[in-house]
Enzyme design. Structure first.
Site, PDB file in Angstrom:
ATOM      1  N   ILE A   1      40.586  36.734  50.494  1.00 57.52           N
ATOM      2  CA  ILE A   1      39.350  37.449  50.180  1.00 57.52           C
ATOM      3  C   ILE A   1      38.342  36.502  49.543  1.00 57.52           C
ATOM      4  CG2 ILE A   1      38.341  39.334  48.831  1.00 57.52           C
ATOM      5  CD1 ILE A   1      41.137  40.700  49.035  1.00 57.52           C
TER       6      ILE A   1
ATOM      7  N   ASP B   1      40.365  27.485  41.372  1.00 56.44           N
ATOM      8  CA  ASP B   1      41.685  27.721  41.955  1.00 56.44           C
ATOM      9  C   ASP B   1      42.483  26.446  41.728  1.00 56.44           C
ATOM     10  OD1 ASP B   1      43.944  27.832  43.768  1.00 56.44           O
ATOM     11  OD2 ASP B   1      42.923  29.486  44.776  1.00 56.44           O
TER      12      ASP B   1
ATOM     13  N   ARG C   1      43.418  43.132  41.042  1.00 52.86           N
ATOM     14  CA  ARG C   1      44.274  44.093  40.375  1.00 52.86           C
ATOM     15  C   ARG C   1      43.789  44.236  38.938  1.00 52.86           C
ATOM     16  NH1 ARG C   1      45.361  45.120  44.789  1.00 52.86           N
ATOM     17  NH2 ARG C   1      47.389  45.305  45.825  1.00 52.86           N
TER      18      ARG C   1
ATOM     19  N   ASP D   1      36.642  47.933  40.954  1.00 54.37           N
ATOM     20  CA  ASP D   1      37.284  48.747  41.983  1.00 54.37           C
ATOM     21  C   ASP D   1      38.742  48.984  41.627  1.00 54.37           C
ATOM     22  OD1 ASP D   1      37.058  50.139  44.490  1.00 54.37           O
ATOM     23  OD2 ASP D   1      38.347  48.599  45.362  1.00 54.37           O
TER      24      ASP D   1
ATOM     25  N   GLU E   1      45.549  52.094  36.869  1.00 51.39           N
ATOM     26  CA  GLU E   1      44.741  52.210  38.081  1.00 51.39           C
ATOM     27  C   GLU E   1      43.682  53.303  37.969  1.00 51.39           C
ATOM     28  OE1 GLU E   1      43.520  50.642  40.417  1.00 51.39           O
ATOM     29  OE2 GLU E   1      44.738  50.839  42.203  1.00 51.39           O
TER      30      GLU E   1
ATOM     31  N   HIS F   1      39.204  52.268  43.975  1.00 48.21           N
ATOM     32  CA  HIS F   1      40.015  51.373  44.808  1.00 48.21           C
ATOM     33  C   HIS F   1      39.686  51.589  46.288  1.00 48.21           C
ATOM     34  CE1 HIS F   1      44.044  48.995  44.681  1.00 48.21           C
ATOM     35  NE2 HIS F   1      43.250  48.539  45.635  1.00 48.21           N
TER      36      HIS F   1
ATOM     37  N   GLY G   1      39.224  48.050  49.914  1.00 44.64           N
ATOM     38  CA  GLY G   1      40.094  47.717  51.039  1.00 44.64           C
ATOM     39  C   GLY G   1      39.855  48.629  52.230  1.00 44.64           C
TER      40      GLY G   1
END
Length: 326
Positions: free
Chosen positions: A157, A176, A237, A260, A265, A284, A287
């Site tokens: 992503i 990263d 997450r 999101d 959650e 969420h 996706g």
């Protein structure tokens, strides 16, 4: 997969396409792999197409499927159902994670552009005041020209977001630890340290998978280092971000947040972020949903066709890469 997931992802056209490349077991989809019917089906299965709600493919399940050679997952992460027994059996594993990454990246791009122009806040004020503010008094912090966007993780992503940002006048930063400076430059970003990403970004978008090493990675110190008025987007997450620390800095008006995902959650009904004007919380939905499920089904059909033709999987999942995947 669950019958609801099967009905959502595999419409009649997709089922017909799947039946065109293999001998498809009759419906309904298997959700419980321990039933008499499941064992009868598994006895002859060579490829298992899985999706949301698939139970773990443990040693007991594999014992009932002596001919099984491949697992094609019509969704993202395989962590919930592909067990060590699958790898020890030598099964080929495929995932539609790349297909599922596309709508998440599109959501992220939309939020970057909307928040750069402060669209949501200005629309809210417009609705309240019912008159247009003097546009020549627009603050300099509003707009998308030469803003700095930070991407946390060159995941599927994250890489797609960087690609989508290319036509715009953004400075793109990337953190990263597994990406070199040269590789980041090839992607179109400047490789920076984690503190540098948060200190320099007008907007930081989180795309790192939730792993033991990334739980709470975005903590109070990083959030406090963000520029006043900066925006944090999280489509990864919720637990990657320290929820309490984020709540404090957003409620204080220091930064804005697009979430999101949260931790938990679904936030408790009385959680202060629900009523915070600087927080946009979506359920969420970034996706694959709706028409985007077709892309997942098409990916799965393509993988089964390739496997049947002996061409190898286009989107293989490697056991040695699991530690870095969602």
């Amino acid at each position: 997969m669950s019958p609801r997931a099967a009905a959502a992802v595999f419409d009649p056209r997709s089922l017909a396409a799947l039946a065109g490349v293999c001998d498809l077991a009759p419906p309904p989809a298997l959700e419980d792999l321990t039933t008499v019917r499941a064992k009868e089906v598994l006895a002859g299965v060579e490829v298992l197409v899985t999706g949301w709600g698939c139970p773990p493919l443990d040693a007991g399940v594999l014992a009932a499927a002596p001919r099984l050679k491949a697992v094609v997952h019509a969704a993202g992460s395989v962590r919930g159902h592909v067990t060590d027994a699958c790898w020890e059996r030598g099964l080929a594993v495929s995932s539609a994670a790349a297909a599922n990454a596309l709508p998440v990246a599109e959501y992220t791009l939309a939020m970057i552009l909307l928040h750069g122009k402060h669209v949501l806040e200005r629309a809210r004020d417009y609705r309240r005041d019912r008159e247009r503010a003097d546009w020549l008094l627009t603050p300099r912090e509003v707009g998308n020209y030469r803003r700095t966007v930070g991407i946390l993780s060159a995941s599927l992503i994250g890489r797609r977001v960087i690609e989508l940002l290319r036509p715009f006048d953004f400075e793109v930063l990337l953190h990263d630890p597994y990406v070199s400076r040269a590789e980041a430059a090839d992607l179109g970003a400047e490789r920076v340290s984690l503190p540098g990403l948060f200190a320099r970004g007008d907007l930081v978008s989180v795309h790192t998978p939730l792993l033991p090493a990334t739980r709470g990675l975005v903590g109070r110190e990083l959030l406090a280092s963000m520029r006043p008025g900066a925006t944090l987007i999280n489509t990864s997450r919720g637990a990657v971000v320290d929820q309490d620390a984020l709540t404090d800095v957003v409620r204080a008006g220091r930064i804005r947040a697009v979430l999101d995902v949260t931790d938990p959650e679904v936030l408790p009904p009385a959680h202060p972020l629900w009523d915070c004007p600087d927080a946009l919380i979506t359920p969420h939905l970034a996706g694959s949903q709706g028409s985007e499920w077709q892309r997942l089904a098409d990916t799965a059909v393509g993988e089964v066709a390739r496997w049947a033709a002996g061409e190898g999987l286009a989107h293989p999942v490697r056991r040695e890469r699991l530690a870095y995947l969602a």
